[in-house]
Design a protein around this motif. Sequence first.
Motif, PDB file in Angstrom:
ATOM      1  N   HIS A 169     144.218 112.549  -1.824  1.00  0.00           N
ATOM      2  CA  HIS A 169     145.041 111.542  -1.571  1.00  0.00           C
ATOM      3  C   HIS A 169     146.000 111.314  -2.709  1.00  0.00           C
ATOM      4  O   HIS A 169     146.432 110.379  -3.176  1.00  0.00           O
ATOM      5  N   LEU A 170     146.372 112.527  -3.092  1.00  0.00           N
ATOM      6  CA  LEU A 170     147.759 112.559  -3.965  1.00  0.00           C
ATOM      7  C   LEU A 170     149.201 112.244  -3.274  1.00  0.00           C
ATOM      8  O   LEU A 170     149.253 112.722  -2.029  1.00  0.00           O
ATOM      9  N   PHE A 171     149.939 111.423  -3.769  1.00  0.00           N
ATOM     10  CA  PHE A 171     151.180 111.099  -3.365  1.00  0.00           C
ATOM     11  C   PHE A 171     152.243 112.007  -3.674  1.00  0.00           C
ATOM     12  O   PHE A 171     152.574 112.415  -4.915  1.00  0.00           O
ATOM     13  N   GLU A 172     152.800 112.741  -2.530  1.00  0.00           N
ATOM     14  CA  GLU A 172     153.726 113.761  -2.478  1.00  0.00           C
ATOM     15  C   GLU A 172     155.049 113.260  -3.339  1.00  0.00           C
ATOM     16  O   GLU A 172     155.619 114.182  -4.159  1.00  0.00           O
ATOM     17  N   TRP A 173     155.612 112.048  -3.477  1.00  0.00           N
ATOM     18  CA  TRP A 173     156.665 111.770  -4.263  1.00  0.00           C
ATOM     19  C   TRP A 173     156.410 111.453  -5.584  1.00  0.00           C
ATOM     20  O   TRP A 173     157.447 111.134  -6.068  1.00  0.00           O
ATOM     21  N   ARG A 174     155.124 111.911  -5.995  1.00  0.00           N
ATOM     22  CA  ARG A 174     154.965 111.547  -7.450  1.00  0.00           C
ATOM     23  C   ARG A 174     154.490 112.927  -8.096  1.00  0.00           C
ATOM     24  O   ARG A 174     153.965 113.707  -7.279  1.00  0.00           O
ATOM     25  N   THR A 175     154.868 113.177  -9.179  1.00  0.00           N
ATOM     26  CA  THR A 175     154.365 114.339  -9.685  1.00  0.00           C
ATOM     27  C   THR A 175     152.774 114.305 -10.300  1.00  0.00           C
ATOM     28  O   THR A 175     152.367 113.174 -10.077  1.00  0.00           O
ATOM     29  N   ILE A 176     152.393 115.462 -10.476  1.00  0.00           N
ATOM     30  CA  ILE A 176     150.981 115.488 -10.838  1.00  0.00           C
ATOM     31  C   ILE A 176     150.614 114.553 -12.230  1.00  0.00           C
ATOM     32  O   ILE A 176     149.645 113.798 -12.062  1.00  0.00           O
TER      33      ILE A 176
END
Length: 252
Positions: free
Chosen positions: A87-94
Motif C-alpha cells: 500500500h505504498l503511494f506512487e506519487w510519494r518517494t520511498i
Amino acid sequence: MIPKLEVSHLCYSYHTMEGETEALSDLSFQVQTGEFLAVVGPSGCGKSTLLSLICGLLKPDSGRILLDGQPVSEGDTRIGYMLQKDHLFEWRTIRSNACLGLEIQKKMDPDHEKKVEELLKAYGLGNFAEARPSELSGGMRQRAALIRTLALEPDLLLLDEPFSALDYQTRLTVCDDISTIRSRKKTAILITHDLSEAVSAADRILILTRRPGRIKDTISITFPKEADSPLKRRNFPEFSVYFNEVWKILKE
C-alpha cells in the motif's frame, strides 16, 4: 510480570442478512515482551480476524484484549499493523512513504526523521530513498512498508501474511529482514499459511482449529544460538522436526 499482550476468552462472530458465522471461540493466550509469535491454522479459521480484534478494528462479542495491562482501542498507537500488500503511494518517494504514519500522527520531528533514515539504511533502501515505489522490486517495497510501520515505534507489531505476494526467493530474504525486529526488542505476531515461515521465524507457534478458531496446540521453538536468522534455522535438524510436528497437529 504483566504480559505484553493478554487475550482472554475471546469470541467473535460475523453477522450478515443470511445469518451468523462464528469466527473465533473462547480464545485465550499471552504474548511476552520481545516474543515473536506465529499463528497458523486452516484457511478461514479466523487468523486475520484475530489481528483485527487485537488492533481494535473489530470489537469482540465477549472476552478481553489487554496490551501492557490496558484495553486496546481503535487506532491504538501502541500497535503497528503490516498488511499483505505494501500500500505504498506512487506519487510519494520511498522516504515520504516511510514517513506517512508519522505525518498522520503529527510526529514528524528531527528525531523521527533521523530514525527513518537509519531504518532505510538498515534495510538496504538508503540509496533508494528518493525513488518511487514502481522503481523498486516487491521485496524492497515490503521493506519500505515495514519501515513505515517501525518508524511509529509500536509496542506490538502485527504481521498479516506480509510475504504472501512475493516469489519464494524474495520471501526468504524479506522474512530474514523482518525477523531482525527481534534485535529491536519488538513484540510481534505473524499470521501465515506457510509452516516453514512459522518455524523459521517464531519463538512460539499457536495452532488454531477449523472455524470457529480455537487453540488446538502451542509449540515453543528453540534453536541453537548460532541459528540466529530464519535462513540459518532452515539448515538445522530441528527445523524439520518442528515442521513435521506442526503439520501432524494440523492434520489431526
